[in-house]
Write a protein that holds these residues in place. Structure first.
Motif, short mmCIF file in Angstrom:
data_model
loop_
_atom_site.label_atom_id
_atom_site.label_comp_id
_atom_site.label_asym_id
_atom_site.label_seq_id
_atom_site.Cartn_x
_atom_site.Cartn_y
_atom_site.Cartn_z
N ALA A 24 0.84 -1.19 0.00
CA ALA A 24 0.00 0.00 0.00
C ALA A 24 0.88 1.24 0.00
CB ALA A 24 -0.94 0.02 1.21
N LEU A 25 0.27 2.34 -0.40
CA LEU A 25 0.87 3.67 -0.31
C LEU A 25 0.03 4.45 0.69
CD1 LEU A 25 1.26 6.79 -1.27
CD2 LEU A 25 3.20 5.28 -1.65
N HIS A 26 0.69 5.12 1.64
CA HIS A 26 -0.01 5.75 2.75
C HIS A 26 0.44 7.21 2.90
CE1 HIS A 26 -1.89 5.61 6.84
NE2 HIS A 26 -0.98 6.53 7.10
N MET A 27 -0.54 8.10 3.16
CA MET A 27 -0.25 9.50 3.48
C MET A 27 -0.84 9.82 4.84
SD MET A 27 -1.12 11.53 -0.03
CE MET A 27 -0.27 11.17 -1.57
N ASP A 28 -0.18 10.73 5.58
CA ASP A 28 -0.76 11.16 6.84
C ASP A 28 -1.44 12.51 6.66
OD1 ASP A 28 1.49 12.74 6.73
OD2 ASP A 28 2.38 12.01 8.58
N ASP A 29 -1.45 13.37 7.68
CA ASP A 29 -2.34 14.54 7.70
C ASP A 29 -1.68 15.85 7.28
OD1 ASP A 29 -0.81 14.20 10.06
OD2 ASP A 29 -2.09 15.58 11.16
N TYR A 30 -0.57 15.80 6.59
CA TYR A 30 0.08 17.05 6.18
C TYR A 30 -0.33 17.41 4.76
CZ TYR A 30 2.96 17.15 10.33
OH TYR A 30 3.38 17.21 11.63
N PHE A 31 -1.22 18.41 4.65
CA PHE A 31 -1.65 18.92 3.35
C PHE A 31 -1.23 20.39 3.29
CE2 PHE A 31 -4.22 15.20 4.33
CZ PHE A 31 -3.89 14.43 3.22
N TYR A 32 -2.12 21.33 3.19
CA TYR A 32 -1.70 22.70 3.47
C TYR A 32 -1.27 22.74 4.94
CZ TYR A 32 -3.43 24.76 -0.92
OH TYR A 32 -3.61 25.09 -2.25
N PRO A 33 -0.31 23.57 5.29
CA PRO A 33 0.27 23.49 6.64
C PRO A 33 -0.71 23.86 7.75
CG PRO A 33 1.73 24.63 5.13
CD PRO A 33 0.42 24.48 4.43
N TYR A 34 -0.54 23.20 8.90
CA TYR A 34 -1.27 23.61 10.10
C TYR A 34 -0.88 25.05 10.44
CZ TYR A 34 -2.85 18.86 11.14
OH TYR A 34 -3.49 17.64 11.10
N GLY A 35 -1.85 25.82 10.91
CA GLY A 35 -1.61 27.23 11.19
C GLY A 35 -2.21 28.13 10.15
N ASP A 36 -2.72 27.54 9.09
CA ASP A 36 -3.45 28.20 8.01
C ASP A 36 -2.52 28.93 7.03
OD1 ASP A 36 -5.64 28.75 6.48
OD2 ASP A 36 -6.67 29.97 7.97
N THR A 37 -3.02 29.02 5.82
CA THR A 37 -2.35 29.71 4.74
C THR A 37 -3.01 31.08 4.58
OG1 THR A 37 -1.86 27.64 3.61
CG2 THR A 37 -1.82 29.64 2.27
N THR A 38 -2.22 32.12 4.54
CA THR A 38 -2.78 33.47 4.34
C THR A 38 -2.54 33.89 2.90
OG1 THR A 38 -0.75 34.38 5.30
CG2 THR A 38 -2.63 34.11 6.78
N ASN A 39 -1.44 34.59 2.67
CA ASN A 39 -1.18 35.07 1.30
C ASN A 39 0.04 34.42 0.68
OD1 ASN A 39 0.79 36.23 2.83
ND2 ASN A 39 0.48 38.33 2.11
N GLN A 40 0.53 33.33 1.26
CA GLN A 40 1.73 32.69 0.72
C GLN A 40 1.54 32.24 -0.72
OE1 GLN A 40 0.40 31.95 3.70
NE2 GLN A 40 1.93 31.46 5.24
N ASP A 41 0.32 31.86 -1.08
CA ASP A 41 0.07 31.33 -2.42
C ASP A 41 -0.64 32.33 -3.31
OD1 ASP A 41 -2.33 31.31 -1.04
OD2 ASP A 41 -2.97 29.35 -1.77
N ALA A 42 -0.46 33.63 -3.04
CA ALA A 42 -1.19 34.67 -3.78
C ALA A 42 -0.97 34.57 -5.29
CB ALA A 42 -0.78 36.05 -3.26
N ALA A 43 0.26 34.29 -5.71
CA ALA A 43 0.55 34.24 -7.15
C ALA A 43 -0.20 33.10 -7.83
CB ALA A 43 2.06 34.09 -7.37
N SER A 44 -0.23 31.93 -7.18
CA SER A 44 -0.94 30.79 -7.79
C SER A 44 -2.45 30.99 -7.70
CB SER A 44 -0.51 29.47 -7.16
OG SER A 44 -0.62 29.52 -5.76
N VAL A 45 -2.93 31.67 -6.66
CA VAL A 45 -4.35 32.00 -6.58
C VAL A 45 -4.74 32.87 -7.77
CG1 VAL A 45 -6.09 33.31 -5.30
CG2 VAL A 45 -4.58 31.75 -4.08
N ALA A 46 -3.94 33.89 -8.03
CA ALA A 46 -4.23 34.81 -9.14
C ALA A 46 -4.18 34.10 -10.49
CB ALA A 46 -3.24 35.98 -9.11
N LYS A 47 -3.30 33.13 -10.62
CA LYS A 47 -3.09 32.46 -11.91
C LYS A 47 -4.11 31.34 -12.16
CE LYS A 47 0.47 30.24 -14.74
NZ LYS A 47 1.91 29.85 -14.81
N TYR A 48 -4.46 30.60 -11.12
CA TYR A 48 -5.22 29.36 -11.33
C TYR A 48 -6.63 29.34 -10.75
CZ TYR A 48 -0.83 27.25 -12.91
OH TYR A 48 0.31 26.97 -13.60
N LYS A 49 -6.94 30.17 -9.75
CA LYS A 49 -8.25 30.07 -9.12
C LYS A 49 -9.34 30.62 -10.04
CE LYS A 49 -9.94 32.97 -6.13
NZ LYS A 49 -11.29 33.15 -6.75
#
Length: 360
Positions: free
Chosen positions: A175-200
């Motif tokens: 099997a292949l297994h993943m745990d609970d690390y997706f976007y980081p704990y503590g929340d994302t604010t504007n770190q991904d602003a460039a990709s939000v503007a390009k892809y959202k």
């Protein structure tokens, strides 16, 4: 001695099903192997596997990729610092292949555990020249000294799938297994602003878009595994509470467990395991139910809820249990025993559990 007493107590008071998944994590990020010779690490792992086999464990979830590194022979990412202390330095053996061989000799499954997005932790002092960040820093987000692959970039999903394809193609993992690390704990604010503007999309809110990014990655990993070795299963161990927002649940035709309080990782790390069940892109879920029976995070209520929702979509539910809290004295042996016994009363039988951690 306490572990032996616990095992006897459980077996004496509940009849084990004919088929029950009994997993245990063996992690590298606690530094338990760092700096060991191959002979010493193999000796430690042999002792762990023998003890786990004696305890009735039949599956090992072995951490092989903690921060875009490898506890196996990789052509794409450097050897893990959790082996030699220096990222990129070869340990002169292949821990994953050795673990597969040793687990299969004991009739245990080997689930290869990876962290898909995390690329550097605060304790990482130096990245290897071949670490993916040193090749393409523009593909990463930084959170307080930690690096994550940006989940919003399609090229990162392709890269993660390339790593998965390589592992599944070359190794006889179960099997292949993943745990609970997706976007980081503590929340994302504007770190991904460039990709939000390009892809959202303009008509989608940021939270839904981030969850969609994670959902796309999970589906891409599932599809990759299916295309290489469809008999290899795919499981994820998310945070133990899906959401505390009843409006989110009602839109999906789902009732939340009564009076549960706690972290809302649907909105913080953009993790939506119900979507994976709905889309059929996981084979099992093992939510981290690291709480006691009773209270705002009642183990029984959460175990029943996850069991019911997984059964609704024809997927397995293996409760993740906090055996480390027994070791620390926070949980009594009776608490652990009662949780195990309750697992077997969940609708259709919760077909197993995964214990964190091996030392406990």
């Amino acid at each position: 001695m306490a572990a032996c007493v616990l095992a006897l107590s459980v077996s004496a008071q509940s009849k084990a099903p004919k088929r029950e998944f009994r997993g245990a994590w063996i992690q590298c990020v606690n530094g338990q192997f760092q700096g060991m010779t191959a002979q010493k690490m193999q000796s430690v792992l042999t002792a762990q596997l023998n003890a786990l086999q004696k305890a009735g464990i039949n599956a090992i979830i072995f951490q092989i990729r903690a921060e875009a590194d490898a506890l196996y022979q990789s052509s794409y990412e450097p050897w893990s610092r959790y082996l030699t202390g220096v990222q990129g330095k070869s340990p002169q053996w292949d821990p994953l292949q050795w673990m597969i061989d040793e687990c299969h000799k004991r009739n245990m499954e080997l689930h290869a555990w990876i962290n898909p997005y995390r690329a550097r932790t605060k304790g990482t002092t130096a990245l290897s020249p071949i670490h993916p960040y040193n090749k393409h820093p523009e593909l990463f987000l930084e959170y307080g000294g930690q690096l994550y692959f940006n989940p919003g970039l399609p090229e990162n999903r392709k890269y993660i799938c390339k790593i998965i394809r390589d592992i599944v193609n070359r190794y006889d993992v179960d099997a292949l297994h993943m745990d609970d690390y997706f976007y980081p704990y503590g929340d994302t604010t504007n770190q991904d602003a460039a990709s939000v503007a390009k892809y959202k999309p303009a008509d989608m809110n940021v939270g839904d878009w981030r969850r969609q990014n994670v959902n796309k990655m999970v589906k891409a990993v599932y599809d990759t595994i299916q295309s290489v070795k469809p008999w290899v299963t795919f499981g994820v161990s998310p945070f133990g509470i899906w959401t505390t927002d009843s409006s989110v649940a009602s839109k999906r035709g789902i009732t939340l467990p009564y009076n549960i309080t706690g972290g809302n990782m649907y909105a913080e790390i953009y993790c939506d395991p119900v979507a994976w069940l709905e889309e059929g892109t996981v084979d099992y879920l093992s939510p981290q139910l690291y709480w006691k029976i009773g209270g705002g995070q009642d183990y029984k209520k959460l175990s029943k809820w996850w069991g019911d929702i997984c059964n609704r979509f024809g997927k397995h539910f293996y409760s993740s249990m906090a055996l480390y809290r027994y070791e620390s004295g926070e949980f009594s042996a009776t608490e652990i025993r009662n949780q195990l016994v309750y697992n077997r009363t969940v609708k259709d039988g919760a077909p197993g559990a995964i214990f964190y951690n091996t030392r406990a």
